[in-house]
Enzyme design. Structure first.
Site, PDB file in Angstrom:
ATOM      1  N   LYS A 195       0.871  -1.226   0.110  1.00 45.78           N
ATOM      2  CA  LYS A 195      -0.052  -0.044   0.129  1.00 45.78           C
ATOM      3  C   LYS A 195       0.820   1.322  -0.082  1.00 45.78           C
ATOM      4  O   LYS A 195       2.011   0.927   0.316  1.00 45.78           O
ATOM      5  CB  LYS A 195      -0.998  -0.114   1.193  1.00 45.78           C
ATOM      6  CG  LYS A 195      -0.223   0.064   2.429  1.00 45.78           C
ATOM      7  CD  LYS A 195      -0.967  -0.477   3.802  1.00 45.78           C
ATOM      8  CE  LYS A 195      -0.093  -0.321   4.839  1.00 45.78           C
ATOM      9  NZ  LYS A 195      -0.705  -1.208   5.853  1.00 45.78           N
ATOM     10  N   ARG A 293     -10.388  -0.277  14.161  1.00 46.96           N
ATOM     11  CA  ARG A 293     -10.178   0.440  12.898  1.00 46.96           C
ATOM     12  C   ARG A 293     -11.287  -0.019  11.889  1.00 46.96           C
ATOM     13  O   ARG A 293     -12.468   0.563  11.776  1.00 46.96           O
ATOM     14  CB  ARG A 293      -8.730   0.257  12.294  1.00 46.96           C
ATOM     15  CG  ARG A 293      -8.461   1.149  11.185  1.00 46.96           C
ATOM     16  CD  ARG A 293      -7.064   1.202  10.824  1.00 46.96           C
ATOM     17  NE  ARG A 293      -6.358   0.062  10.137  1.00 46.96           N
ATOM     18  CZ  ARG A 293      -5.257  -0.410   9.531  1.00 46.96           C
ATOM     19  NH1 ARG A 293      -4.401   0.840   9.725  1.00 46.96           N
ATOM     20  NH2 ARG A 293      -4.965  -1.425   9.173  1.00 46.96           N
ATOM     21  N   TYR A 420      15.112  31.216   6.651  1.00 50.36           N
ATOM     22  CA  TYR A 420      13.965  31.974   6.990  1.00 50.36           C
ATOM     23  C   TYR A 420      13.820  32.619   8.433  1.00 50.36           C
ATOM     24  O   TYR A 420      14.318  31.586   9.291  1.00 50.36           O
ATOM     25  CB  TYR A 420      12.619  31.354   6.802  1.00 50.36           C
ATOM     26  CG  TYR A 420      12.221  31.311   5.273  1.00 50.36           C
ATOM     27  CD1 TYR A 420      12.252  32.310   4.202  1.00 50.36           C
ATOM     28  CD2 TYR A 420      12.059  29.933   4.722  1.00 50.36           C
ATOM     29  CE1 TYR A 420      12.150  32.421   2.946  1.00 50.36           C
ATOM     30  CE2 TYR A 420      11.964  29.776   3.228  1.00 50.36           C
ATOM     31  CZ  TYR A 420      11.807  31.175   2.401  1.00 50.36           C
ATOM     32  OH  TYR A 420      11.524  30.996   1.189  1.00 50.36           O
TER      33      TYR A 420
END
Ligand SMILES: *Cc1c(COP(=O)(O)O)cnc(C)c1O
Length: 526
Positions: A195, A293, A420
């Site tokens: 996956k 789940r 930054y």
């Protein structure tokens, strides 16, 4: 050879190791390129063709081959080459070199070869015709003797992207796969979870390799991931964890196997199968045992039996559950409890439905930590990449390296700031390297200001200032001999992904799957 041994020893040190990698890259127009321009002889051709065939499912297969300089002009050599090309079902052949041009066209005609072929005297001549080929959706093997300088062609074929790459060592993947296989009882099957783009490593490439090495099953999260795998020509069974209703067509069109976890979804899927005139369609039943789940409750078994007994449309392929804390020793009693709930539910279902199916619960860390939970199949995930298992860490091989290069070096004076919001302050006169990777590539901004480190020339250099979108600055003051263009490793050998993850309070899974698609994946295999 009458040379002084000491002189030999001295000179040996100056030898550069020869890079013998079969490089595997994404090319232009959805092509893939297998570059093996380091050796040209019949044995290495056979290995390379084998690799091409393994990776090229669904692609047109093209071979670009030069003269074998050392071999000379022997007809039997070219006959052998032609046989190999035919055996590996090559569609297109491009021959470069004087001998090639002299021998091969006649030989191909004589043997009634159906392979489309073009011949050129030298690399330059081919390069001039390169654009007329319109390479597209092809798997192209490039193999030439060094004098032919096929690098020029490889450069034309490679997708132009910035120089940050995720290197995937296919040897390590195969090694790890076999390590896990050896831990299983002979009858236990292996599903590999691919996956999320195979945990960031490239779904179809990894799936191809796994099919070749005889994985029994693949698992994906969503149907479109399974469709990609099928389109790449992979035929082993694929389970889809999260089949949505609007993906049912894709599932049955591509012979993917749905994980069913609720009665609503079961109703809809059964209807879909029935309406499409299908029978005995393979499905999986997920049981909720503690992850909370997805899954049917253990108390749903009676209803499930009613639904599946004598069901002409659906065939239960497996009953499984997912462990919530298999890596966590403190929760081992909970893990065992989950296992017990699953086998109890599976036993009831087996008895009630009246036929056998596979049962599985173990993920990577359970395979390592709980040999007794193997059941009929295991589901390997992160372990494939050599990550995540402390117990096995010296037996598994890390397969992934995220690397980039230095775009610029600059001297920064004591007191000046970097990046930054001026968070990175130079505490002394410093040498700062700007690296071509940023949070848009998946290099987390949480690694800013010294939290992250990168390897330069094998030494650690801390991140200075905040990570930018496409770049990050590191302090290389203490590292000798750093040059612009040098390679920088964000994680890999010598800088473990586990440690990088820990430093920002996450897990390797998140880092791996967060490496963005613009980072080129480069596969290699020795
Ligand atoms: C992802 C996943 C796995 C694999 O887990 P790892 O910890 O990576 O081994 C196994 N089973 C299911 C249901 C999963 O979602």
């Amino acid at each position: 050879m009458n040379t002084d041994i000491h002189k030999l020893k001295e000179r040996m040190k100056t030898l550069q190791p020869v890079n013998m990698r079969l490089e595997f890259k994404k090319g232009i127009n959805n092509s893939i390129i297998i570059n093996d321009s380091y050796s040209a002889d019949i044995d290495s051709l056979s290995i390379a063709l084998h690799f091409l065939q393994q990776q090229a499912k669904g692609f047109t297969k093209t071979v670009l081959l030069s003269d074998f300089v050392q071999a000379g002009r022997s007809n039997s050599l070219y006959e052998n080459i032609l046989e190999q090309l035919q055996k590996h079902k090559i569609n297109r052949f491009i021959g470069v070199g004087e001998q090639m041009q002299a021998v091969m066209p006649a030989l191909m005609a004589e043997k009634n070869s159906r392979i489309k072929a073009n011949f050129y005297l030298n690399t330059h001549e081919f390069a001039q015709h390169f654009h007329s080929f319109n390479f597209k959706d092809e798997a192209i093997l490039i193999k030439g003797a060094r004098v032919f300088r096929f690098e020029e062609i490889a450069t034309l074929l490679e997708q132009k992207v910035h120089q940050t790459v995720l290197e995937i060592n296919l040897n390590a993947i195969v090694h790890n796969f076999k390590m896990f296989q050896q831990m299983l009882k002979p009858a236990t099957k292996m599903m590999v979870m691919v996956k999320a783009f195979a945990y960031g490593s490239g779904g179809t490439e990894i799936a191809n390799l796994l099919q070749y090495h005889k994985a029994d099953y693949l698992g994906v999260a969503y149907a479109d991931e399974g469709v990609e795998i099928r389109k790449a020509g992979i035929s082993i069974p694929v389970m889809v964890l999260n089949p949505e209703e609007n993906a049912f067509d894709a599932i049955t069109d591509h012979l993917l196997e749905a994980d069913l976890f609720s009665f609503d979804q079961l109703d809809l899927f059964e209807k879909h199968v029935q309406q499409n005139g299908l029978k005995n369609y393979p499905v999986h039943i997920e049981i909720e045992t503690g992850m909370n789940r997805l899954g049917f409750n253990v108390s749903d078994t009676t209803t499930l039996i009613k639904r599946f007994k004598n069901n002409k449309f659906l065939k239960v392929q497996s009953v499984f559950s997912h462990l919530a804390a298999s890596e966590d020793q403190v929760e081992d009693a909970f893990t065992i409890r989950q296992y017990e709930l699953l086998i109890k539910a599976a036993a009831e279902l087996r008895k009630g439905i009246g036929y056998d199916f596979l049962r599985h619960i173990a993920n990577s860390s359970a395979i390592v930590r709980f040999p007794s939970l193997q059941l009929d199949m295991v589901r390997l995930g992160i372990g494939l990449y050599g990550v995540g298992s402390k117990q096995l860490s010296n037996q598994l091989q890390p397969a992934l390296t995220l690397k980039s290069t230095i775009a610029q070096l600059k001297q920064v004076k004591k007191g000046e700031t970097v990046s930054y919001n001026r968070r990175g302050v130079a505490l002394q006169n410093s040498l700062i390297a700007t690296v071509r990777i940023g949070y848009a590539d998946g290099y987390s901004r949480r690694l800013s200001n010294g939290v992250g480190q990168m390897l330069v020339n094998g030494q650690k250099a801390p991140v200075i200032g905040t990570v930018c979108m496409d770049m990050v600055m590191i302090d290389v003051t203490k590292i000798k001999g750093v040059k612009e263009g040098d390679e920088v490793i964000a994680f890999g050998d010598g800088l473990h992904i586990e440690d990088v993850a820990k430093s920002i309070d996450t897990i390797p899974y998140e880092i791996m799957t967060g490496i963005s698609q613009r980072v080129k994946r480069v596969y290699w295999s020795e």
